[in-house]
Scaffold this motif. Sequence first.
Motif, short mmCIF file in Angstrom:
data_model
loop_
_atom_site.label_atom_id
_atom_site.label_comp_id
_atom_site.label_asym_id
_atom_site.label_seq_id
_atom_site.Cartn_x
_atom_site.Cartn_y
_atom_site.Cartn_z
N LEU A 190 1.45 -0.05 2.39
CA LEU A 190 0.43 -0.64 1.57
C LEU A 190 -1.05 -0.34 2.22
N ILE A 216 8.89 -10.90 5.55
CA ILE A 216 8.78 -11.16 7.03
C ILE A 216 8.85 -12.72 7.29
N LEU A 217 8.58 -13.36 6.45
CA LEU A 217 8.74 -14.82 6.34
C LEU A 217 10.18 -15.31 6.31
N PHE A 245 3.63 -10.78 11.57
CA PHE A 245 2.95 -10.85 10.44
C PHE A 245 1.43 -10.28 10.55
N SER A 296 -0.13 -0.40 15.23
CA SER A 296 0.77 -1.33 14.72
C SER A 296 2.12 -0.84 14.97
N PHE A 297 2.48 0.39 15.01
CA PHE A 297 3.69 0.85 15.39
C PHE A 297 3.89 0.31 16.78
N PHE A 320 4.94 -3.48 17.44
CA PHE A 320 6.24 -3.73 17.34
C PHE A 320 7.26 -3.68 18.60
N VAL A 342 1.55 -7.23 -1.39
CA VAL A 342 1.21 -7.79 -0.10
C VAL A 342 2.25 -8.93 -0.02
N GLY A 390 4.42 -2.00 5.64
CA GLY A 390 2.85 -2.37 5.92
C GLY A 390 2.19 -1.16 5.77
N SER A 449 1.20 -8.05 13.36
CA SER A 449 1.18 -6.47 13.60
C SER A 449 1.36 -5.76 12.45
N THR A 450 1.99 -6.34 11.37
CA THR A 450 2.25 -5.49 9.98
C THR A 450 1.00 -5.46 9.51
N LEU A 451 0.34 -3.97 9.17
CA LEU A 451 -0.97 -3.70 8.66
C LEU A 451 -1.41 -4.44 7.38
N ALA A 452 -0.69 -4.44 6.47
CA ALA A 452 -1.15 -4.76 5.19
C ALA A 452 -1.22 -6.75 5.18
N THR A 453 -0.24 -7.08 5.97
CA THR A 453 -0.40 -8.54 5.91
C THR A 453 -1.63 -8.82 7.10
N LEU A 511 5.88 -8.29 0.92
CA LEU A 511 6.05 -7.94 2.24
C LEU A 511 5.94 -9.23 3.16
N TYR A 512 4.94 -9.93 2.62
CA TYR A 512 4.91 -11.48 3.39
C TYR A 512 6.03 -12.06 3.32
N MET A 553 9.30 -3.41 8.72
CA MET A 553 8.15 -4.02 8.60
C MET A 553 6.98 -2.97 8.56
N PHE A 554 7.04 -2.18 9.75
CA PHE A 554 5.92 -1.19 10.10
C PHE A 554 5.64 -0.07 8.76
#
Lengths: 310, 553
Positions: free
Chosen positions: A88, A26-27, B373, B322-323, B326, A19, A85, B375-379, A22-23, A81-82
């Motif tokens: 995971l 995006i950062l 951050f 989520s999709f 974006f 995770v 995310g 909108s992205t599922l895992a985060t 991925l963070y 990103m989608f």
Amino acid sequence: MNLLFDLLPVQATEYAKQVDALYLFILAISAFFTLLFVGLLVGFTLKYRRRTQDERPEPPHEHYTLELVGGAVLLALLMGMFFWGAKLYFKAQRPPADAMEVLVSGKQWMWKLQHPSGKKEINTLHIPLGKAVKLSMTSEDVIHSFFIPAFRVKNDVLPGRYTQVWFKPEQEGTFHLFCAEYCGTEHSRMIGYVRVLSQEAYDRWTMNLGDADETPVQAGGRLFAELGCIACHRPDAGALGPDLTGVFGHEVALSDGTTLIADDNYLRESILNPQAKLVAGYAPIMPTFQGSVNEEQLAQLITYIKSLSN
Amino acid sequence: MSSAPDTSATAMPKNYLNEKITVSSWLLTLDHKRIAILYLVSLLAFFLIGGLAALVFRVELMTPEADVLRSETYNKFFTTHGIVMIFFFLIPSIPAVLGNFLVPVMIGARDFAFPKINLASWYVFMFGGVLALIATIAGGVETGWTFYTPYSTMYANSNVILAVCGAFIAGFSSIMTGLNFIVTIHKMRAPGLTWFRLPLFIWAMYATALVILLGTPVVAITLVMIFVERAFGFGIFDPALGGDPILFQHLFWFYSHPAVYIMILPAMGVVSELISCFSKRRLYGYRVIVFSSLAIAVIGFFVWGHHMFVSSQSTFAGLTFSFLTFFVAVPTALKMLNWIMTLHKGSVSLASPMLYAFGFLGLFVIGGLTGLFLSTLATDIHLHDTYFVVAHFHYVMVGGGVMGFLGGLHFWWPKITGRMYPEGLAIFAAIVIFIGFNLTFFPQFQLGVHGMPRRYHVYPEEFQVLHIASSTGAMVLGFGYLIMGAYLIWSLKFGKIAGKNPWNARGLEWETDSPPPTHNFHETPVVRHPVYAYEYASETSNEPDVQSEKGHV
Ligand code: HEM
Ligand SMILES: [Cu+2]
Ligand SMILES: [Cu+2]
């Protein structure tokens, strides 16, 4: 953990590391665009600052190349990103089959936990290192949310149904456990710890606390007999109700012609509100047990029925 | 090019402010400009109440233990803060104050299509607001502004019903305002003012009004359902009564996500006006901005589930929401691109309203990007319901929404009051506000990433340093707002007379007196040019622009 200098909190699971990757992705993108944007803002402001009162800049031309290209590049990054995310997220939604199941019940304002060995604890969850653990959670009153920052997992805990969370700790230690969904006066005191122990230490802990309780499966089996379920749910042909062996996790054909996969919430509904979904080929004779079993007993019955499918 | 009117400060020409001055001429006025002032005064009062509540609990949060408030009281404070700021300040802010004042003037009309409905909207709003205040004073509410069930319906023992009624009633005033905007913009534009000649502020009001009209009825119904369950025990949301608690969240966010656009689209409209004026040119990609507003208004209705990724909605729903989320980011980013490209080769001056616009840009870019951050599922699973979300929405709502409102208030202040405020102090306040804001909310991102949950009265010690930073920032921020309030009030009496067009801006509102006469224009203006016609002396004349001597920027 030093909040002023550490970019990220402890990563106590492999999943937490994934995770965080991925963070950081995006950062990085966010930092890049922020700097670019602020850079241009300052740059243009200095370069094109008003020098005289009678400056008369050209009105901009209407052409859309920049917008189209910019929009397309951005959308590509966003789709990256989608999908990352989502990948995971799938993982977080699918506990491994061999995960050890701990029953969790939230109530204003404490966490009650019960291990497969029958050990019960409150607000502190002991778990063995390196072993996948799945929590099957429900609430006795309002919505709570089970949150372990070091594992990057969280899920709401709802009254009237089961939700789950799973993780596989890879670091021994003590980590925060928080209630993340506002649940009333003492919400901020509905916290505790997760203690990750070595397997031996965990076993020893289980022994130590051993007050010879029965395991949830045993308790469920006992209730199954005491409540008379067994009268109708027998494995023989003349039984009034379906045989419950192998039901959990498998397809059930319903009387309205549809089918579904029996999960925790289906079992729960079958016991509390049997008429809602009738199994094909059976009469609607099962009485409701709403009010005659409490949350804990219900969870034990379900654990027992699940154990019939192993 | 006359403007600088004669000096004698007391003898303003006849205008909407001094024509009649009795109390009843204010309370029964049908003049949209006066109604805007009624709204301004009431909203600032609400802003003060909401702000003071926040200051109190920020002081509480300076230490990990409970020292100033009991938990119950703490919860009541953040609930009051949320309800007041969202329902009684930010949602109405720009539309009800600047929109009410400017929409007719900017399109060359004498008033709205339905002036009586406009006045009624203020009374309805005040009625809702007073109910909510009574709920707060007579015991308080502790459900959070989100009213999540079954807590709000079956467990909370406070004035939930009263607060819900307040929010419900205030919703009708939004609907009345939205209705007036749409009809007026469709029907009452001055000759020559075609759709694509409309200032972007008007487009923003139009898009906002659409969202209001489509969304508000849904939240109204939802609030009624809470009422029915709480008051009569009808099972809707509480599983113990056979209800579904998640249903509430769907209904609530179906309105409340679009509501965030009700709060930000107007600010975007203001910022477009400011950037155009202080770069002295038409906006880059005017049509892109128009269509992105409409796109945001539409897409905004399909993403509500991103508030519910950990609520136990299905995996498929999580993926879909989520999709889709974006896709809102794209039109938003395009606006940023267009604003920045307007500065490119412009003639940029940093007068105080432009500083607020820059504040908006700098803060909104952070607010928007941190949305990714979430909108992205895992985060989001990790960040949901932590201080990260708190920081995110303050960056967009206060950094974006409130900055936009203040920028607009400064920009049109001379038009509204006829006087200038002290520019030096205004620049100072803008800088203090910007610094205070960042000090308050930036540390909250770090808090959230490290797991600090929101709505916590007491917290583990390691979070303290950042909480102290945040509380200090809150005081700086409050101080900034205070300076601003002080000089604005001061300027009402002592400010320099502004004249028609102190910023040398384009747009019909600048072609009438400051303050405008009761009927806005002495004669109906005829628009001859595309919008933001800085190459001409004004929108209604064919003379080329003669740089105004009095433009003091
Ligand atoms: C760039 C576009 C944006 C994106 C992608 C975005 C994304 C999100 C997401 C996914 C959440 C849910 C987080 C969670 O609860 O876990 C959220 C929360 C929130 N956002 Fe945004 N957002 C954006 C812009 C805005 C704007 C413009 C506003 C307001 C003017 C706003 C106000 C809020 C609020 C109030 C919440 C939290 C509500 C609550 O739980 O109390 N957002 N945002
Ligand atoms: Cu809680
Ligand atoms: Cu949203």
